[in-house]
Design a protein around this motif. Structure first.
Motif, PDB file in Angstrom:
ATOM      1  N   ASP A  92      69.509  17.464  83.954  1.00  0.00           N
ATOM      2  CA  ASP A  92      70.636  16.995  83.141  1.00  0.00           C
ATOM      3  C   ASP A  92      71.133  18.066  82.182  1.00  0.00           C
ATOM      4  O   ASP A  92      72.339  18.166  81.920  1.00  0.00           O
ATOM      5  CB  ASP A  92      70.232  15.739  82.359  1.00  0.00           C
ATOM      6  CG  ASP A  92      70.001  14.552  83.274  1.00  0.00           C
ATOM      7  OD1 ASP A  92      70.766  14.390  84.242  1.00  0.00           O
ATOM      8  OD2 ASP A  92      69.032  13.797  83.037  1.00  0.00           O
ATOM      9  N   GLU A  93      70.227  18.890  81.667  1.00  0.00           N
ATOM     10  CA  GLU A  93      70.657  19.955  80.751  1.00  0.00           C
ATOM     11  C   GLU A  93      71.488  20.992  81.488  1.00  0.00           C
ATOM     12  O   GLU A  93      72.525  21.451  80.991  1.00  0.00           O
ATOM     13  CB  GLU A  93      69.450  20.616  80.088  1.00  0.00           C
ATOM     14  CG  GLU A  93      69.839  21.662  79.056  1.00  0.00           C
ATOM     15  CD  GLU A  93      68.631  22.264  78.349  1.00  0.00           C
ATOM     16  OE1 GLU A  93      68.826  23.243  77.586  1.00  0.00           O
ATOM     17  OE2 GLU A  93      67.509  21.767  78.550  1.00  0.00           O
ATOM     18  N   GLY A  94      71.060  21.380  82.688  1.00  0.00           N
ATOM     19  CA  GLY A  94      71.839  22.329  83.475  1.00  0.00           C
ATOM     20  C   GLY A  94      73.169  21.752  83.909  1.00  0.00           C
ATOM     21  O   GLY A  94      74.188  22.462  83.972  1.00  0.00           O
ATOM     22  N   PHE A  95      73.196  20.449  84.201  1.00  0.00           N
ATOM     23  CA  PHE A  95      74.443  19.786  84.580  1.00  0.00           C
ATOM     24  C   PHE A  95      75.402  19.785  83.399  1.00  0.00           C
ATOM     25  O   PHE A  95      76.620  19.977  83.566  1.00  0.00           O
ATOM     26  CB  PHE A  95      74.133  18.365  85.032  1.00  0.00           C
ATOM     27  CG  PHE A  95      75.220  17.743  85.858  1.00  0.00           C
ATOM     28  CD1 PHE A  95      75.775  18.403  86.938  1.00  0.00           C
ATOM     29  CD2 PHE A  95      75.677  16.465  85.570  1.00  0.00           C
ATOM     30  CE1 PHE A  95      76.762  17.819  87.715  1.00  0.00           C
ATOM     31  CE2 PHE A  95      76.668  15.869  86.341  1.00  0.00           C
ATOM     32  CZ  PHE A  95      77.212  16.550  87.412  1.00  0.00           C
ATOM     33  N   TYR A  96      74.872  19.562  82.210  1.00  0.00           N
ATOM     34  CA  TYR A  96      75.690  19.633  80.994  1.00  0.00           C
ATOM     35  C   TYR A  96      76.352  20.994  80.864  1.00  0.00           C
ATOM     36  O   TYR A  96      77.550  21.092  80.545  1.00  0.00           O
ATOM     37  CB  TYR A  96      74.817  19.343  79.772  1.00  0.00           C
ATOM     38  CG  TYR A  96      75.186  20.142  78.541  1.00  0.00           C
ATOM     39  CD1 TYR A  96      76.185  19.719  77.679  1.00  0.00           C
ATOM     40  CD2 TYR A  96      74.540  21.361  78.257  1.00  0.00           C
ATOM     41  CE1 TYR A  96      76.537  20.471  76.572  1.00  0.00           C
ATOM     42  CE2 TYR A  96      74.884  22.108  77.153  1.00  0.00           C
ATOM     43  CZ  TYR A  96      75.885  21.668  76.310  1.00  0.00           C
ATOM     44  OH  TYR A  96      76.247  22.428  75.222  1.00  0.00           O
ATOM     45  N   ILE A  97      75.600  22.064  81.105  1.00  0.00           N
ATOM     46  CA  ILE A  97      76.125  23.422  80.942  1.00  0.00           C
ATOM     47  C   ILE A  97      77.345  23.646  81.832  1.00  0.00           C
ATOM     48  O   ILE A  97      78.387  24.133  81.390  1.00  0.00           O
ATOM     49  CB  ILE A  97      75.028  24.460  81.257  1.00  0.00           C
ATOM     50  CG1 ILE A  97      73.933  24.395  80.191  1.00  0.00           C
ATOM     51  CG2 ILE A  97      75.608  25.869  81.346  1.00  0.00           C
ATOM     52  CD1 ILE A  97      72.676  25.166  80.546  1.00  0.00           C
ATOM     53  N   TYR A  98      77.220  23.266  83.104  1.00  0.00           N
ATOM     54  CA  TYR A  98      78.332  23.459  84.037  1.00  0.00           C
ATOM     55  C   TYR A  98      79.519  22.576  83.683  1.00  0.00           C
ATOM     56  O   TYR A  98      80.668  23.016  83.682  1.00  0.00           O
ATOM     57  CB  TYR A  98      77.859  23.173  85.461  1.00  0.00           C
ATOM     58  CG  TYR A  98      78.967  23.206  86.482  1.00  0.00           C
ATOM     59  CD1 TYR A  98      79.704  24.367  86.694  1.00  0.00           C
ATOM     60  CD2 TYR A  98      79.284  22.079  87.242  1.00  0.00           C
ATOM     61  CE1 TYR A  98      80.723  24.403  87.631  1.00  0.00           C
ATOM     62  CE2 TYR A  98      80.299  22.116  88.170  1.00  0.00           C
ATOM     63  CZ  TYR A  98      81.017  23.270  88.370  1.00  0.00           C
ATOM     64  OH  TYR A  98      82.028  23.302  89.287  1.00  0.00           O
ATOM     65  N   PHE A 135      84.397  19.096  73.853  1.00  0.00           N
ATOM     66  CA  PHE A 135      84.509  19.575  72.470  1.00  0.00           C
ATOM     67  C   PHE A 135      83.983  18.578  71.438  1.00  0.00           C
ATOM     68  O   PHE A 135      83.862  18.939  70.262  1.00  0.00           O
ATOM     69  CB  PHE A 135      85.967  19.908  72.146  1.00  0.00           C
ATOM     70  CG  PHE A 135      86.427  21.227  72.684  1.00  0.00           C
ATOM     71  CD1 PHE A 135      86.125  22.418  72.036  1.00  0.00           C
ATOM     72  CD2 PHE A 135      87.150  21.294  73.862  1.00  0.00           C
ATOM     73  CE1 PHE A 135      86.537  23.639  72.533  1.00  0.00           C
ATOM     74  CE2 PHE A 135      87.578  22.510  74.380  1.00  0.00           C
ATOM     75  CZ  PHE A 135      87.270  23.681  73.719  1.00  0.00           C
ATOM     76  N   THR A 136      83.707  17.336  71.853  1.00  0.00           N
ATOM     77  CA  THR A 136      83.344  16.324  70.851  1.00  0.00           C
ATOM     78  C   THR A 136      81.950  15.712  71.039  1.00  0.00           C
ATOM     79  O   THR A 136      81.263  15.449  70.054  1.00  0.00           O
ATOM     80  CB  THR A 136      84.385  15.180  70.849  1.00  0.00           C
ATOM     81  OG1 THR A 136      84.494  14.624  72.169  1.00  0.00           O
ATOM     82  CG2 THR A 136      85.748  15.688  70.396  1.00  0.00           C
ATOM     83  N   ILE A 137      81.537  15.462  72.292  1.00  0.00           N
ATOM     84  CA  ILE A 137      80.303  14.689  72.499  1.00  0.00           C
ATOM     85  C   ILE A 137      79.067  15.436  72.000  1.00  0.00           C
ATOM     86  O   ILE A 137      78.296  14.915  71.183  1.00  0.00           O
ATOM     87  CB  ILE A 137      80.139  14.309  73.988  1.00  0.00           C
ATOM     88  CG1 ILE A 137      81.182  13.262  74.379  1.00  0.00           C
ATOM     89  CG2 ILE A 137      78.730  13.748  74.226  1.00  0.00           C
ATOM     90  CD1 ILE A 137      81.095  12.814  75.828  1.00  0.00           C
ATOM     91  N   TYR A 138      78.852  16.651  72.487  1.00  0.00           N
ATOM     92  CA  TYR A 138      77.633  17.385  72.133  1.00  0.00           C
ATOM     93  C   TYR A 138      77.531  17.607  70.624  1.00  0.00           C
ATOM     94  O   TYR A 138      76.488  17.335  70.012  1.00  0.00           O
ATOM     95  CB  TYR A 138      77.601  18.715  72.868  1.00  0.00           C
ATOM     96  CG  TYR A 138      76.437  19.603  72.489  1.00  0.00           C
ATOM     97  CD1 TYR A 138      75.136  19.267  72.856  1.00  0.00           C
ATOM     98  CD2 TYR A 138      76.637  20.770  71.750  1.00  0.00           C
ATOM     99  CE1 TYR A 138      74.066  20.075  72.500  1.00  0.00           C
ATOM    100  CE2 TYR A 138      75.573  21.584  71.392  1.00  0.00           C
ATOM    101  CZ  TYR A 138      74.286  21.235  71.766  1.00  0.00           C
ATOM    102  OH  TYR A 138      73.226  22.043  71.409  1.00  0.00           O
ATOM    103  N   ALA A 193      70.550  16.146  73.145  1.00  0.00           N
ATOM    104  CA  ALA A 193      72.003  16.013  73.155  1.00  0.00           C
ATOM    105  C   ALA A 193      72.588  16.564  74.451  1.00  0.00           C
ATOM    106  O   ALA A 193      73.501  15.969  75.049  1.00  0.00           O
ATOM    107  CB  ALA A 193      72.599  16.734  71.948  1.00  0.00           C
ATOM    108  N   LYS A 194      72.055  17.714  74.905  1.00  0.00           N
ATOM    109  CA  LYS A 194      72.529  18.290  76.165  1.00  0.00           C
ATOM    110  C   LYS A 194      72.200  17.380  77.345  1.00  0.00           C
ATOM    111  O   LYS A 194      73.035  17.182  78.236  1.00  0.00           O
ATOM    112  CB  LYS A 194      71.893  19.666  76.369  1.00  0.00           C
ATOM    113  CG  LYS A 194      72.386  20.734  75.406  1.00  0.00           C
ATOM    114  CD  LYS A 194      71.634  22.049  75.601  1.00  0.00           C
ATOM    115  CE  LYS A 194      72.106  23.092  74.588  1.00  0.00           C
ATOM    116  NZ  LYS A 194      71.356  24.384  74.729  1.00  0.00           N
TER     117      LYS A 194
END
Length: 540
Positions: free
Chosen positions: A41-47, A263-266, A279-280
């Motif tokens: 999930d963290e890597g998916f967040y990054i992309y 721009f807002t969620i994280y 959070a990520k």
């Protein structure tokens, strides 16, 4: 011209683009699943943080401008004088190409030079290299937009369909192979994200090379005029800008909402006390809904591509077939398929979530998230219809209202409800836009989009599908509870429920004749449904 954009051309163009779009959307969903399984999930967040930043420029230039160019060139082909028509076509093409070149260089400078600033605004400075890499893709957009628009204006859809499929296939291959190599060596999540961005760049370049080759084989080299008068360039630039903005604002709506989330969620989750890692991961889980929504709106997006030149032509005719039947059918199809897809996903979401992404975390959020398929399907088709009528300003204004509401609600709701607030903001913003577009089109044309009987029949089919699917899921879960792992149960239950639900929905729709047979024949893949409907009702 009348033959080009008649009934037969509409059917063929919609079917071809639907097939291509379906393949592209399926590939898009498929690659995200193993990609998420590889990077977590963290890597998916990054992309997913970087994806809308890059794609928002790509879609405006290559898709928005392509449709705008196709309409301008299609209108130009109505000119009787052959010499004047060909000269005007060359002028439009060259002016738009030069204009797009300037815009692409500007976008490249913003993304490449401002990568660190953009990443800082997102709250994660490590995203800067990914944004910088992705900026390269905008440089191929001018030629790609011109080629797509030229083919579509001539109702030659095959090269566009081939390019879309090839671009996505190359992109998916690069992303998955590259990510696998990264995760088995350096295990860098940001490195994997950068590889994914590189895949997008390579895919777009591949599509450009294919379209350029087909264009050369069919039409030869483009003849370049040495000088252009400024007074002939400005009206073209103004028209293509307004057209592309109107078209791309509908196509970019989903990306725009994703950009707001980036721009807002994280940053909001961090402000509310979550650790950066949690959070990520939370944002990554929330982003699981994006490929599902993309699959849900594939029919609507394909119909919108085909209906722009059709409505543009038929709305100008004084006699003969009008655009009204096409508008009514497109509306009913977008509502029917959009609602069916959204309801089906909502019913099986906990199982689908675990089957695809290992866990069923935040399934309630994803249930709320995928509801947006319904208003989004209406928005995509209605903005295309209004584009065909030459109506730009009010639809763009309605889209902006919804977008601003999304921004405001994100800021207000995420702190209170977490990512559920962002999902609710999506639904409310899109619903507002869809309602305003429906009211405006009905006021403009005075037509009845669908009868009360249509909604009643869809409601009966939906209720029946809901009961059958829920009962089936409970039954399968109970039987397999001690025989399989939870993920295997989710796979069996989810896949069988989707199949059974689709069968029940389609059967009742056919039995109730929600669409008549001649309407099915006008829709992509509708011929078999028409035959099935005739068979079901043969005793009558």
């Amino acid at each position: 011209m009348s033959q080009r954009f008649g009934m037969k051309s509409y059917m063929k163009g919609a079917a071809l683009l639907t097939i291509a779009a379906l393949i592209v959307k399926v590939l898009s969903a498929i690659y995200r699943v193993p990609f998420q399984n590889l990077v977590g999930d963290e890597g998916f967040y990054i992309y997913q943080q970087v994806y809308p930043v890059i794609s928002i420029f790509v879609v405006w230039t290559s898709s928005g401008f392509a449709i705008a160019i196709s309409k301008m060139l299609a209108d130009n082909d109505c000119i009787v004088d052959t010499i004047e028509r060909d000269e005007r076509r060359r002028t439009i093409t060259q002016v738009v190409f030069r204009y797009l070149t300037v815009l692409s260089l500007l976008f490249f400078a913003i993304l490449f030079g401002g990568a660190e600033k953009i990443a800082h605004l997102m709250g994660d400075i490590q995203l800067a290299p990914l944004i910088r890499t992705g900026s390269l893709v905008v440089l191929v957009m001018p030629a790609l937009a011109i080629l797509k628009g030229s083919f579509q204006s001539r109702a030659i859809m095959e090269p566009i369909a081939y390019a879309q499929v090839l671009e996505q296939a190359v992109r998916v291959t690069v992303i998955l192979v590259g990510t696998f190599l990264i995760m088995t060596t350096t295990k860098s999540l940001y490195g994997a994200g950068r590889i994914a961005v590189i895949g997008t760049v390579i895919g777009e370049i591949t599509a450009l090379l294919l379209l350029a080759y087909i264009s050369y084989k069919r039409f030869g080299l483009l003849q370049v005029k040495q000088q252009l008068q400024r007074n002939s360039s400005l009206p073209i630039i103004k028209e293509v800008t307004w057209l592309s903005l109107s078209v791309s604002m509908s196509g970019l709506l989903l990306l725009g909402y994703q950009l707001v989330d980036s721009f807002t969620i994280y940053s909001s989750l961090i402000d509310n006390g979550l650790t950066p890692t949690i959070a990520k991961e939370t944002k990554g889980i929330y982003d699981r809904g994006q490929p599902l929504v993309q699959l849900g709106v594939v029919i609507a997006s394909s119909l919108s591509l085909a209906i722009v030149p059709l409505v543009a032509h038929l709305s100008k005719k004084q006699e003969g077939r009008s655009a009204v039947p096409f508008i009514q059918l497109t509306y009913k199809a977008s509502v029917l398929f959009g609602w069916s897809a959204a309801l089906g996903l909502m019913l099986v979401m906990p199982y689908l979530n675990e089957m695809l992404f290992k866990t069923n975390s935040l399934s309630e959020v994803l249930i709320v998230y995928v509801f947006q398929i319904v208003p989004l399907s209406i928005i995509l088709t209605f903005t295309a219809i209004l584009q065909g009528y030459g109506k730009l300003k009010k639809p763009a204004l309605f889209l902006m209202f919804g977008f601003l509401l999304k921004v405001i609600l994100n800021v207000r709701l995420i702190g209170w409800l977490g990512v559920l607030g962002a999902a609710i903001a999506n639904d409310i913003g899109l619903l507002l836009t869809a309602i305003l577009l429906i009211i405006y089109l009905k006021t403009l044309t005075g037509i009845q989009l669908a009868s009360g009987a249509f909604y009643k029949k869809v409601g009966i089919a939906s209720f029946s599908m809901t009961i059958v699917v829920l009962v089936w899921l409970q039954l399968v879960s109970s039987v397999l509870n001690h025989l399989m792992s939870s993920r295997m149960i989710a796979m069996v239950a989810g896949l069988t429920a989707v199949s059974i639900g689709a069968f029940v929905m389609l059967t009742i729709i056919a039995k109730k004749r929600v669409l008549v047979e001649k309407e099915w024949y006008l829709l992509p893949f509708g011929r078999r449904m028409a035959v099935y409907q005739l068979w079901l009702n043969s005793k009558k």
